[in-house]
Scaffold this active site. Structure first.
Site, PDB file in Angstrom:
ATOM      1  CG  HIS A   3       9.161  -1.685  27.356  1.00 46.52           C
ATOM      2  ND1 HIS A   3      10.075  -0.672  27.323  1.00 46.52           N
ATOM      3  CD2 HIS A   3       9.448  -2.468  26.289  1.00 46.52           C
ATOM      4  CE1 HIS A   3      10.869  -0.826  26.282  1.00 46.52           C
ATOM      5  NE2 HIS A   3      10.507  -1.918  25.650  1.00 46.52           N
ATOM      6  CG  LEU A  18      17.144   0.395  19.660  1.00 50.69           C
ATOM      7  CD1 LEU A  18      17.044   1.588  20.594  1.00 50.69           C
ATOM      8  CD2 LEU A  18      17.209  -0.892  20.475  1.00 50.69           C
ATOM      9  CB  SER A  71       5.732  -3.447  11.830  1.00 42.97           C
ATOM     10  OG  SER A  71       6.507  -2.331  11.443  1.00 42.97           O
ATOM     11  CE1 TYR A 103       3.503  -5.806  14.798  1.00 45.19           C
ATOM     12  CE2 TYR A 103       4.861  -6.333  16.707  1.00 45.19           C
ATOM     13  CZ  TYR A 103       4.591  -6.456  15.363  1.00 45.19           C
ATOM     14  OH  TYR A 103       5.408  -7.247  14.565  1.00 45.19           O
ATOM     15  CG  ASN A 107      13.400  -6.904  18.341  1.00 46.06           C
ATOM     16  OD1 ASN A 107      12.374  -7.516  18.636  1.00 46.06           O
ATOM     17  ND2 ASN A 107      13.649  -5.678  18.752  1.00 46.06           N
ATOM     18  CB  THR A 128       6.336 -10.605  15.892  1.00 42.81           C
ATOM     19  OG1 THR A 128       7.080 -10.212  17.026  1.00 42.81           O
ATOM     20  CG2 THR A 128       4.855 -10.431  16.239  1.00 42.81           C
ATOM     21  CG  ASP A 129      10.203 -12.394  19.395  1.00 43.22           C
ATOM     22  OD1 ASP A 129       9.654 -11.311  19.072  1.00 43.22           O
ATOM     23  OD2 ASP A 129      11.369 -12.448  19.844  1.00 43.22           O
ATOM     24  CD  GLU A 130       7.229  -7.118  19.792  1.00 47.27           C
ATOM     25  OE1 GLU A 130       6.311  -6.509  20.359  1.00 47.27           O
ATOM     26  OE2 GLU A 130       8.126  -6.556  19.169  1.00 47.27           O
ATOM     27  N   PRO A 171       4.386   1.997  28.679  1.00 47.69           N
ATOM     28  CG  PRO A 171       2.231   2.683  28.109  1.00 47.69           C
ATOM     29  CD  PRO A 171       3.667   3.065  27.976  1.00 47.69           C
ATOM     30  CE  LYS A 182      -3.436   2.096   3.138  1.00 45.91           C
ATOM     31  NZ  LYS A 182      -4.122   1.885   4.430  1.00 45.91           N
ATOM     32  CB  ALA A 185      -3.208  -7.992  20.974  1.00 39.99           C
ATOM     33  CE  LYS A 225       2.511  -9.955  12.526  1.00 42.92           C
ATOM     34  NZ  LYS A 225       2.511  -9.810  11.043  1.00 42.92           N
TER      35      LYS A 225
END
Ligand code: NAD
Length: 360
Positions: free
Chosen positions: A302, A200, A85, A160, A189, A134-136, A300, A34, A162, A164
């Protein structure tokens, strides 16, 4: 020759994947993107004129456009990376995350299912819907000392992660309910060339070169497992071309580092490579880029630690990362030093540096 639809191919990982597919495999690639603030076609300049590459600017939520892309290009595989992302952006405004990551994935699943059902038996069996995740989704390891495996229960913390996790569940359900041949990868990451300037590692490099503060959330003790993006691209192709249908593969770099370690490593490399240091660095006590580090209030929710156990993909598909963190981060810093034009165009263009003070 296999035909692959790649969604989100103008993003950081998608562009690395497409550069790899075009230069190192015998595949035809259709990039559907997009072009949100995070999409950048100049990351694909090196392969854009290759006869095996084509680009469609479209939203994955656009049912008609997706159907048309499948009908015209008749893919063997779809590798779905398009997503919102950035964790901080998901905290500021979750709506786009729900729309693209959940509704967009649902739309692609339905379009792929209809297309797949009408394929002849051989093509039907070989088809793959590969969801790049993602591993998150696994949540926070805290100080448990454990690692994420493919069996770790989902426990996402941010809008994010949630979104994924939701899309992973949809993809698995489309396999169990409709038999759609899917594979899922959950990766740690990534870092490397063409990484968007608000993330980062590029953020630290760009801020440091300008002599600006390097803000670190909390005390910088959050641990992430870092993977060089080109190692991820190789892993993704292995999974889509050799992985077992219905399986999940965790992908990681075996490189656990605290955020503070990442930032100080970059500062040490810059101290070595940069002779013409900015005023703020020269005037500091030790004339080191690390004098720019400043600690800011934590975000928050984290998560403290993510770490991937990548032994399944290593054993079953014979994939290992080729870069260590030390070799990969040096290559990355050198790439940003040599490619100021690439990131300056982003900073001067549609992206107005909204989040350049913030990290992760
Ligand atoms: P990115 O933000 O750099 O790129 C996302 C791309 O998707 C952009 O080109 C954007 O234009 C496109 N896009 C966004 N919404 C779209 C929509 N509705 N329709 C079509 N295109 C759209 O992201 P990335 O870092 O390259 O991540 C790619 C995928 O890998 C994501 O699904 C992400 O969840 C996953 N992932 C990323 C990391 C990481 O460290 N970056 C780690 C593990 C997994």
């Amino acid at each position: 020759m296999k035909t692959i639809i790649v969604t989100g191919g103008a993003g950081f990982i998608g562009s690395a994947l497409i550069r790899y597919l075009i230069t190192s495999t015998d595949t035809k690639v259709i990039n559907i993107d997009k072009l949100t603030y995070a999409g950048n076609l100049s990351s694909l300049d090196s392969i854009a004129s290759h006869p095996n590459y084509s680009f469609i600017q479209a939203d994955i939520c656009d049912n008609k456009a997706m159907k048309q892309a499948f009908e015209i290009h008749k893919p063997d595989f779809i590798m779905h990376l398009a997503a919102e992302s950035h964790v901080d952006r998901s905290i500021d405004g979750p709506s786009e995350f729900i729309q693209t990551n959940i509704v967009g994935t649902y739309n692609l699943l339905e379009v792929a299912r209809e297309y797949w059902q009408n394929l002849d038996d051989e093509l039907k069996q070989a088809f793959r819907f590969h969801h790049i995740s993602t591993d998150e989704v696994y949540g926070d390891l805290g100080d448990s000392g454990k690692m994420f495996t493919e069996e770790t229960p989902y426990d996402p913390s941010s809008p994010y992660s949630a979104s994924k996790a939701s899309s992973d569940h949809l993809v698995r359900a489309w396999q169990r309910t409709y038999g759609l041949p899917v594979v899922i990868t959950n990766c740690s990451n990534n870092y490397g060339p063409y990484h968007f300037p608000e993330k980062l590692i590029p953020l630290v490099i760009i801020n440091a070169l300008a002599g600006n503060p390097l803000p670190i959330y909390g005390d910088g003790s959050q641990i992430r497992d870092w993977l060089y993006v080109e190692d991820h691209a190789r892993a993704l192709y292995k999974v889509v071309s050799e992985g077992e249908t219905g399986e999940t593969y965790n992908i990681g770099g075996f490189n656990e580092k605290t955020n503070l370690e990442v930032v100080t490593t970059i500062c040490t490399i810059l101290d070595e490579l940069i002779t013409n240091k900015p005023e703020t660095v020269i005037k500091s006590e030790d004339s080191s880029f690390s004098s720019l580090i400043t600690y800011v209030k934590d975000r928050p929710g984290h998560d403290l630690r993510y770490a991937i156990d990548a032994s399944k993909i290593s054993k079953e598909l014979n994939w290992q990362p080729q870069e260590t963190f030390e070799s990969g981060i040096r290559k990355t810093v050198q790439w940003y030093l040599a490619n100021e034009k690439w990131y300056q165009a982003i900073l001067n263009g549609s992206y107005q540096g909204q989040r350049l003070g913030l990290m992760d």
